[in-house]
Design a protein around this motif. Structure first.
Motif, mmCIF file in Angstrom:
data_model
loop_
_atom_site.group_PDB
_atom_site.id
_atom_site.type_symbol
_atom_site.label_atom_id
_atom_site.label_comp_id
_atom_site.label_asym_id
_atom_site.label_seq_id
_atom_site.Cartn_x
_atom_site.Cartn_y
_atom_site.Cartn_z
ATOM 1 N N PRO A 282 0.849 -1.189 0.000
ATOM 2 C CA PRO A 282 0.000 0.000 0.000
ATOM 3 C C PRO A 282 0.887 1.243 0.000
ATOM 4 N N ALA A 283 0.415 2.301 -0.647
ATOM 5 C CA ALA A 283 1.204 3.527 -0.710
ATOM 6 C C ALA A 283 0.282 4.729 -0.864
ATOM 7 N N ALA A 284 0.840 5.878 -0.576
ATOM 8 C CA ALA A 284 0.129 7.139 -0.776
ATOM 9 C C ALA A 284 1.134 8.170 -1.277
ATOM 10 N N TRP A 285 0.628 9.176 -1.956
ATOM 11 C CA TRP A 285 1.465 10.218 -2.526
ATOM 12 C C TRP A 285 0.803 11.567 -2.318
ATOM 13 N N TYR A 286 1.622 12.577 -2.200
ATOM 14 C CA TYR A 286 1.141 13.947 -2.104
ATOM 15 C C TYR A 286 1.907 14.756 -3.130
ATOM 16 N N GLY A 287 1.193 15.480 -3.959
ATOM 17 C CA GLY A 287 1.845 16.292 -4.970
ATOM 18 C C GLY A 287 1.332 17.720 -4.961
ATOM 19 N N ILE A 288 2.202 18.622 -5.358
ATOM 20 C CA ILE A 288 1.827 20.022 -5.552
ATOM 21 C C ILE A 288 2.171 20.389 -6.984
ATOM 22 N N VAL A 289 1.209 21.012 -7.661
ATOM 23 C CA VAL A 289 1.375 21.398 -9.061
ATOM 24 C C VAL A 289 1.217 22.913 -9.175
ATOM 25 N N ARG A 290 2.175 23.538 -9.846
ATOM 26 C CA ARG A 290 2.073 24.967 -10.169
ATOM 27 C C ARG A 290 2.541 25.162 -11.603
ATOM 28 N N ASN A 291 1.782 25.937 -12.354
ATOM 29 C CA ASN A 291 2.138 26.244 -13.745
ATOM 30 C C ASN A 291 2.387 24.973 -14.548
ATOM 31 N N ASP A 292 1.523 23.983 -14.345
ATOM 32 C CA ASP A 292 1.585 22.701 -15.065
ATOM 33 C C ASP A 292 2.856 21.896 -14.797
ATOM 34 N N LYS A 293 3.518 22.149 -13.674
ATOM 35 C CA LYS A 293 4.721 21.404 -13.290
ATOM 36 C C LYS A 293 4.548 20.869 -11.873
ATOM 37 N N VAL A 294 5.067 19.677 -11.638
ATOM 38 C CA VAL A 294 5.046 19.093 -10.302
ATOM 39 C C VAL A 294 6.203 19.722 -9.525
ATOM 40 N N VAL A 295 5.865 20.489 -8.491
ATOM 41 C CA VAL A 295 6.908 21.154 -7.702
ATOM 42 C C VAL A 295 7.290 20.323 -6.475
ATOM 43 N N GLU A 296 6.387 19.426 -6.067
ATOM 44 C CA GLU A 296 6.697 18.536 -4.947
ATOM 45 C C GLU A 296 6.017 17.199 -5.170
ATOM 46 N N TRP A 297 6.734 16.124 -4.856
ATOM 47 C CA TRP A 297 6.193 14.760 -4.901
ATOM 48 C C TRP A 297 6.677 14.056 -3.645
ATOM 49 N N ARG A 298 5.733 13.654 -2.819
ATOM 50 C CA ARG A 298 6.040 13.033 -1.537
ATOM 51 C C ARG A 298 5.447 11.632 -1.525
ATOM 52 N N VAL A 299 6.230 10.662 -1.062
ATOM 53 C CA VAL A 299 5.818 9.259 -1.033
ATOM 54 C C VAL A 299 5.642 8.804 0.414
ATOM 55 N N PHE A 300 4.542 8.100 0.675
ATOM 56 C CA PHE A 300 4.278 7.502 1.983
ATOM 57 C C PHE A 300 4.077 6.011 1.762
ATOM 58 N N ALA A 301 5.008 5.208 2.249
ATOM 59 C CA ALA A 301 4.912 3.761 2.065
ATOM 60 C C ALA A 301 5.825 3.059 3.065
ATOM 61 N N ASP A 302 5.458 1.863 3.413
ATOM 62 C CA ASP A 302 6.300 1.028 4.268
ATOM 63 C C ASP A 302 7.253 0.271 3.346
ATOM 64 N N ASN A 303 8.495 0.678 3.342
ATOM 65 C CA ASN A 303 9.483 0.080 2.444
ATOM 66 C C ASN A 303 10.170 -1.147 3.023
ATOM 67 N N GLU A 304 9.680 -1.646 4.144
ATOM 68 C CA GLU A 304 10.308 -2.799 4.775
ATOM 69 C C GLU A 304 10.354 -4.027 3.848
ATOM 70 N N PRO A 305 9.303 -4.303 3.060
ATOM 71 C CA PRO A 305 9.392 -5.483 2.176
ATOM 72 C C PRO A 305 10.580 -5.427 1.205
ATOM 73 N N ILE A 306 10.837 -4.281 0.603
ATOM 74 C CA ILE A 306 11.967 -4.214 -0.333
ATOM 75 C C ILE A 306 13.292 -4.224 0.424
ATOM 76 N N ARG A 307 13.333 -3.632 1.607
ATOM 77 C CA ARG A 307 14.556 -3.685 2.417
ATOM 78 C C ARG A 307 14.921 -5.127 2.755
ATOM 79 N N GLN A 308 13.912 -5.927 3.110
ATOM 80 C CA GLN A 308 14.158 -7.336 3.436
ATOM 81 C C GLN A 308 14.668 -8.090 2.219
#
Length: 138
Positions: free
Chosen positions: A99-125
């Motif tokens: 499961p994952a979630a993302w937060y983005g901010i767009v200004r002038n048709d460009k992504v100025v921020e992209w934030r990821v929320f996820a439990d990365n433990e499976p890939i770390r293992q």
């Protein structure tokens, strides 16, 4: 394009593993924040970051199941996954899906921020297990 259109295009470029296309949608001062709160700023730093990530997870994908927009801000929830590769063939046992979630901010048709929320433990293992196996082979 409106905010949702820009974010949908950004997600499409992520799933196409199109680094140049991603960068075309980023502002020059783009900020990326991962689940560990590590921040990278600048389109060119992110160009290298995405290239590196796709070399590690060459089939990385995200699936947005719900998206909520408020002006220039978007919150999205869904799933992310892929297969970790240490340079060799993709192995089924190295596949992950979380499961994952993302937060983005767009200004002038460009992504100025992209934030990821996820439990990365499976890939770390998976990475840890792969490194242990590589060390046994040496």
């Amino acid at each position: 394009m409106n905010t949702v259109d820009v974010i949908n295009a950004f997600v499409d470029k992520i799933n196409q593993r199109d680094v140049d296309g991603l960068c075309d949608l980023m502002s020059d001062d783009h900020i990326f924040i991962d689940a560990m709160d590590t921040r990278k700023q600048g389109k060119e730093k992110m160009r290298e970051g995405w290239k590196g990530y796709y070399s590690m997870v060459p089939d990385y994908w995200i699936k947005v199941e719900k998206m909520y927009c408020d002006g220039e801000s978007v919150a999205a929830v869904g799933r992310a996954g892929g297969t970790y590769s240490s340079g060799g063939p993709l192995k089924l046992e190295n596949r992950w899906d979380i499961p994952a979630a993302w937060y983005g901010i767009v200004r002038n048709d460009k992504v100025v921020e992209w934030r990821v929320f996820a439990d990365n433990e499976p890939i770390r293992q998976i990475i840890e297990r792969e490194h242990e196996e590589e060390e046994k082979e040496v």
